[in-house]
Motif scaffolding. Structure first.
Motif, PDB file in Angstrom:
ATOM      1  N   UNK A  13      11.115  -7.340  20.691  1.00 36.37           N
ATOM      2  CA  UNK A  13      11.549  -6.690  19.456  1.00 36.37           C
ATOM      3  C   UNK A  13      10.389  -6.526  18.470  1.00 36.37           C
ATOM      4  N   UNK A  14       9.533  -7.545  18.377  1.00 38.37           N
ATOM      5  CA  UNK A  14       8.397  -7.488  17.447  1.00 38.37           C
ATOM      6  C   UNK A  14       7.381  -6.447  17.894  1.00 38.37           C
ATOM      7  N   UNK A  15       7.179  -6.324  19.200  1.00 38.70           N
ATOM      8  CA  UNK A  15       6.254  -5.308  19.713  1.00 38.70           C
ATOM      9  C   UNK A  15       6.765  -3.898  19.394  1.00 38.70           C
ATOM     10  N   UNK A  16       8.073  -3.685  19.530  1.00 38.09           N
ATOM     11  CA  UNK A  16       8.649  -2.374  19.203  1.00 38.09           C
ATOM     12  C   UNK A  16       8.508  -2.074  17.715  1.00 38.09           C
ATOM     13  N   UNK A  17       8.718  -3.106  16.886  1.00 37.80           N
ATOM     14  CA  UNK A  17       8.530  -2.929  15.437  1.00 37.80           C
ATOM     15  C   UNK A  17       7.086  -2.579  15.121  1.00 37.80           C
ATOM     16  N   UNK A  18       6.169  -3.234  15.815  1.00 38.21           N
ATOM     17  CA  UNK A  18       4.743  -2.963  15.612  1.00 38.21           C
ATOM     18  C   UNK A  18       4.393  -1.526  15.980  1.00 38.21           C
ATOM     19  N   UNK A  23       2.883   3.776  14.030  1.00 35.21           N
ATOM     20  CA  UNK A  23       3.082   5.226  13.974  1.00 35.21           C
ATOM     21  C   UNK A  23       3.247   5.697  12.527  1.00 35.21           C
ATOM     22  N   UNK A  24       3.996   4.935  11.723  1.00 32.79           N
ATOM     23  CA  UNK A  24       4.179   5.287  10.315  1.00 32.79           C
ATOM     24  C   UNK A  24       2.865   5.218   9.553  1.00 32.79           C
ATOM     25  N   UNK A  25       2.013   4.288   9.932  1.00 33.28           N
ATOM     26  CA  UNK A  25       0.687   4.181   9.310  1.00 33.28           C
ATOM     27  C   UNK A  25      -0.136   5.435   9.579  1.00 33.28           C
ATOM     28  N   UNK A  26      -0.115   5.909  10.814  1.00 33.21           N
ATOM     29  CA  UNK A  26      -0.882   7.104  11.163  1.00 33.21           C
ATOM     30  C   UNK A  26      -0.321   8.348  10.487  1.00 33.21           C
ATOM     31  N   UNK A  27       1.006   8.441  10.396  1.00 36.53           N
ATOM     32  CA  UNK A  27       1.633   9.585   9.728  1.00 36.53           C
ATOM     33  C   UNK A  27       1.268   9.599   8.244  1.00 36.53           C
ATOM     34  N   UNK A 238       0.963  11.449  -7.785  1.00 38.93           N
ATOM     35  CA  UNK A 238       1.923  10.419  -7.399  1.00 38.93           C
ATOM     36  C   UNK A 238       2.210  10.453  -5.895  1.00 38.93           C
ATOM     37  N   UNK A 239       2.267  11.656  -5.329  1.00 34.46           N
ATOM     38  CA  UNK A 239       2.483  11.775  -3.886  1.00 34.46           C
ATOM     39  C   UNK A 239       1.325  11.169  -3.098  1.00 34.46           C
ATOM     40  N   UNK A 240       0.106  11.387  -3.575  1.00 36.12           N
ATOM     41  CA  UNK A 240      -1.055  10.783  -2.919  1.00 36.12           C
ATOM     42  C   UNK A 240      -0.963   9.263  -2.984  1.00 36.12           C
ATOM     43  N   UNK A 241      -0.530   8.739  -4.131  1.00 37.91           N
ATOM     44  CA  UNK A 241      -0.370   7.290  -4.280  1.00 37.91           C
ATOM     45  C   UNK A 241       0.709   6.757  -3.343  1.00 37.91           C
ATOM     46  N   UNK A 242       1.801   7.516  -3.219  1.00 32.41           N
ATOM     47  CA  UNK A 242       2.892   7.091  -2.339  1.00 32.41           C
ATOM     48  C   UNK A 242       2.413   6.956  -0.895  1.00 32.41           C
ATOM     49  N   UNK A 243       1.709   7.969  -0.407  1.00 31.75           N
ATOM     50  CA  UNK A 243       1.239   7.927   0.979  1.00 31.75           C
ATOM     51  C   UNK A 243       0.200   6.822   1.169  1.00 31.75           C
ATOM     52  N   UNK A 249       0.944  -0.535   3.342  1.00 33.37           N
ATOM     53  CA  UNK A 249       2.060  -1.411   3.681  1.00 33.37           C
ATOM     54  C   UNK A 249       2.320  -1.436   5.182  1.00 33.37           C
ATOM     55  N   UNK A 250       2.251  -0.271   5.827  1.00 33.04           N
ATOM     56  CA  UNK A 250       2.486  -0.209   7.266  1.00 33.04           C
ATOM     57  C   UNK A 250       1.344  -0.853   8.058  1.00 33.04           C
ATOM     58  N   UNK A 251       0.132  -0.746   7.539  1.00 30.64           N
ATOM     59  CA  UNK A 251      -1.004  -1.414   8.190  1.00 30.64           C
ATOM     60  C   UNK A 251      -0.816  -2.926   8.116  1.00 30.64           C
ATOM     61  N   UNK A 252      -0.393  -3.431   6.963  1.00 32.32           N
ATOM     62  CA  UNK A 252      -0.152  -4.870   6.819  1.00 32.32           C
ATOM     63  C   UNK A 252       1.002  -5.321   7.708  1.00 32.32           C
TER      64      UNK A 252
END
Length: 292
Positions: A13-18, A23-27, A238-243, A249-252
């Motif tokens: 489960x943790x590997x799938x979450x990772x 993927x979200x980090x790259x997007x 603000x959009x740049x800050x959001x991304x 957060x996704x990298x962490x």
């Protein structure tokens, strides 16, 4: 101690979450590049418009316009920019903390003293849950928003000042400084002052302009556009800050997931080794009992 099956299930489960967070980090990284580029491209337009407004509003005879005049503050308008979704670190919470503390300290939580123009579903839902009155809202903005998508709410906010529904207008958003540095910023949009518009470079350009028919008529057209451009520029920022915040957060989250997988794998190996040792001990004990 957890069983081998339970530990293995947690590892899977943790590997799938990772994989999801990676993927979200790259997007987010890809979206950040485009958002940062959009913000930089829009800045020259704002600078040129500001230069024009200054040239019209100042000179031998400073022009007058309601947007340039301060008045007694009875009601304050706030444009609050948040995201439509979470998983972006403190992006939403920082802005909401700023606006709620501002309302409490400056307006004593009195709805008659403030108006909220909220952009983003997270801010809209949270403010409503906490009992704040929202004058207008805009949700579902694209990751790379066009000016037309926010024109209605920006026009309503500017019109609220022009119609004296509010006596001053602020915008609260996450200012993008760099990938690792974003700060919550409160910027005054209206009323504009001559000091807000002035700069050495703008002063040197005044002689290049001739005005037809008169300054007041020109200001009546370009000042609302300038105020709306400030709002749109803040949304791009603000959009740049959001991304950037979501990417961080996704990298962490990915790093934490990998670390957890390592700890669980070690725990699994120890449990497996203990089980094997127990089986060997039982086999040896059984063989010894048969020899007797």
């Amino acid at each position: 101690m957890a069983s081998l099956r339970e530990i293995k299930g947690r590892i899977t489960a943790t590997k799938k979450t990772s994989q999801i967070t990676s993927a979200m980090h790259m997007v987010s990284n890809s979206k950040l590049r485009r958002a940062e580029e959009n913000s930089k491209k829009f800045q020259p337009y704002v600078n040129k418009l500001q230069e024009t407004v200054f040239a019209v509003a100042s000179g031998d005879r400073e022009a007058s316009h309601p947007m340039l005049q301060k008045r007694e503050v009875k009601r304050t308008g706030y444009i609050v920019i948040t995201a439509d979704s979470g998983l972006a670190g403190p992006y939403n919470s920082n802005v909401l903390k700023k606006i709620t503390s501002q309302i409490e300290e400056k307006h004593n939580n009195d709805p008659s003293k403030y108006s909220l123009f909220v952009i983003g579903n997270m801010g809209l839902e949270l403010l409503k849950i906490r009992g704040y009155e929202v004058t207008n809202s805009r949700v579902g903005l694209a990751d790379q928003p066009h000016f037309s998508s926010i024109k209605s709410i920006s026009e309503e906010a500017v019109d609220a000042f022009a119609n004296e529904s509010v006596d001053e207008l602020y915008i609260i958003y996450n200012k993008f400084n760099s990938v690792l540095d974003q700060e919550v910023t409160q910027r005054k949009v209206l009323p504009l002052s001559h000091s807000d518009l002035s700069s050495d470079t703008q002063s040197s350009m005044q002689s290049l302009y001739e005005f037809e028919p008169d300054k007041e008529t020109i200001l009546a057209t370009i000042l609302p556009q300038y105020a709306e451009s400030i709002i749109y520029g803040a949304i791009l920022d603000s959009k740049a800050s959001e991304h950037a915040m979501r990417m961080t957060a996704m990298k962490a989250a990915t790093d934490n997931a990998k670390e957890l997988v390592g700890d669980l794998t070690l725990q699994y190996n120890r449990a497996r080794q203990a089980a094997i040792t127990q089986e060997i001990t039982e086999i040896v004990g059984g063989a010894a009992a048969q020899e007797k």
